[in-house]
Write an enzyme that holds these catalytic residues in place. Structure first.
Site, PDB file in Angstrom:
ATOM      1  N   ARG A   1       0.607  -1.134  -0.030  1.00  0.00           N
ATOM      2  CA  ARG A   1       0.051  -0.033   0.010  1.00  0.00           C
ATOM      3  C   ARG A   1       0.948   1.161   0.097  1.00  0.00           C
ATOM      4  O   ARG A   1       1.894   1.173   0.715  1.00  0.00           O
ATOM      5  CB  ARG A   1      -0.898  -0.057   1.251  1.00  0.00           C
TER       6      ARG A   1
ATOM      7  N   GLU B   1      -3.204   8.313  -3.743  1.00  0.00           N
ATOM      8  CA  GLU B   1      -3.593   7.363  -5.006  1.00  0.00           C
ATOM      9  C   GLU B   1      -5.016   7.714  -5.523  1.00  0.00           C
ATOM     10  O   GLU B   1      -5.828   7.503  -4.461  1.00  0.00           O
ATOM     11  CB  GLU B   1      -3.545   5.685  -4.561  1.00  0.00           C
TER      12      GLU B   1
ATOM     13  N   HIS C   1      -1.956   0.556  -9.651  1.00  0.00           N
ATOM     14  CA  HIS C   1      -2.088  -0.441  -8.955  1.00  0.00           C
ATOM     15  C   HIS C   1      -2.828  -1.625  -9.623  1.00  0.00           C
ATOM     16  O   HIS C   1      -3.857  -2.364  -9.546  1.00  0.00           O
ATOM     17  CB  HIS C   1      -3.347   0.267  -7.966  1.00  0.00           C
TER      18      HIS C   1
END
Length: 317
Positions: A227, A256, A275
């Site tokens: 993450r 993000e 991602h």
């Protein structure tokens, strides 16, 4: 048993294919697929298992028979865990579903940096680069859950030394050495590559900050498939700008999505993907395997695979 598949999908794959994958594995059980919010509300009262990306707390008020919510993500921090616990609903996650593809992406990025492919791809003229060799490198893997173990297994033929960092080093792992978080700096100082694949928890948020980046050798590359918040972004930008580390491969960022004007985009030794490490056409097939196995465990009153301990975050390390 009746299972309800919610409408929201992952990685752009329609959940209808997920429902079909469950039907092929659970003959004799009823699989209902909800295409609209109203269909979700109509179907949930009789469902023993509900599966999907997320569940609205208001749906739980109508869940008369719900025993398990099978989250379609490995992470569960976005779920209303307190409400689920209040209703006596157990939660499982999709840990392990991403392992093959995320492992491939992490290893591919390390090979690309070893051979300086990211530099060659950006040049518009015939310019030589100075590649290195991946063999004999030291790779530290932070987190030995399904993805971390998958990376370590796939690294075996490459002739590298691997160090695994996990909360419970006494549990061992597939790396050459397994250490606890208190020895993280020792591992960083020896590493040419550091792969982050740990869950985001209170103890891992900001795990890689200025001190940690400063401990890395100047040619080291950090790879994040965990993450974005595991890395202090400002510290990372500073270290990259000053040439204090060799580069970064970021499948996840903080923030993000990464804004178009963010300084990370302008740095040559950074490779950013949106991602996508967890994306695979086999996602729902693997997830259906987990859920189908847990249906069998429910029927035989066995412990559930991938059950999340409410209040402690994800089950993996």
């Amino acid at each position: 048993m009746e299972l309800l598949v919610l409408r929201e999908g992952v990685h752009g794959i329609p959940t209808e294919s997920y429902a079909e994958a469950l039907r092929t594995r659970l003959d004799g059980h009823t699989i209902r697929y909800a295409r609209t919010p109203s269909e979700e509300r109509e179907a949930i009262p009789t469902a023993g298992v509900v599966t999907g990306l997320r569940i609205d707390p208001s749906l739980l008020e109508h869940a008369e028979n719900l025993d398990v919510f099978a989250c379609a993500y490995a992470g569960t921090g976005h779920l209303p865990l307190d409400a689920l616990a209040k209703h006596g609903v157990r939660v499982t996650n999709a840990a392990g579903v991403h392992a093959p593809n995320a492992s491939e992406q992490a290893i591919g990025s390390m090979l690309a940096f070893s051979r300086r492919l990211h530099e060659a791809a950006r040049t518009a003229t015939w310019q030589p680069v100075t590649p290195t060799e991946f063999a004999e490198s030291t790779v530290t893997i932070v987190g030995l859950g399904a993805i971390g173990r998958g990376i370590a297994k796939r690294l075996e033929p490459f002739g590298v030394t691997t160090i695994g960092v996990r909360r419970t080093p006494e549990s061992g792992g597939p790396t050459d050495e397994v250490i606890g978080p208190h020895r993280l700096h020792d591992a960083l100082a020896r590493s040419q590559f550091v792969v982050l694949c740990c869950p985001l928890t209170e103890s891992t948020q900001g795990l890689i900050g200025g001190e940690e980046l400063g401990t890395l050798p100047p040619d080291a590359v950090i790879v994040n498939v965990a993450r974005g918040e595991v890395i202090d972004t400002d510290a990372l930008v500073e270290n990259l700008r000053r040439g204090w580390i060799g580069g970064a491969v970021l499948d996840v960022t903080d923030p993000e999505p990464l804004p178009d004007d963010h300084p990370l985009w302008g740095l040559d030794d950074v490779l950013i993907t949106p991602h996508s490490a967890g994306s695979t056409p086999k996602y729902y097939e693997r997830l259906a395997d987990i859920v189908a196995e847990n249906v069998g465990r429910l029927e035989s009153d066995e412990s559930l695979r991938n059950q999340v301990r409410i209040g402690t975050g994800d089950k993996t390390d």
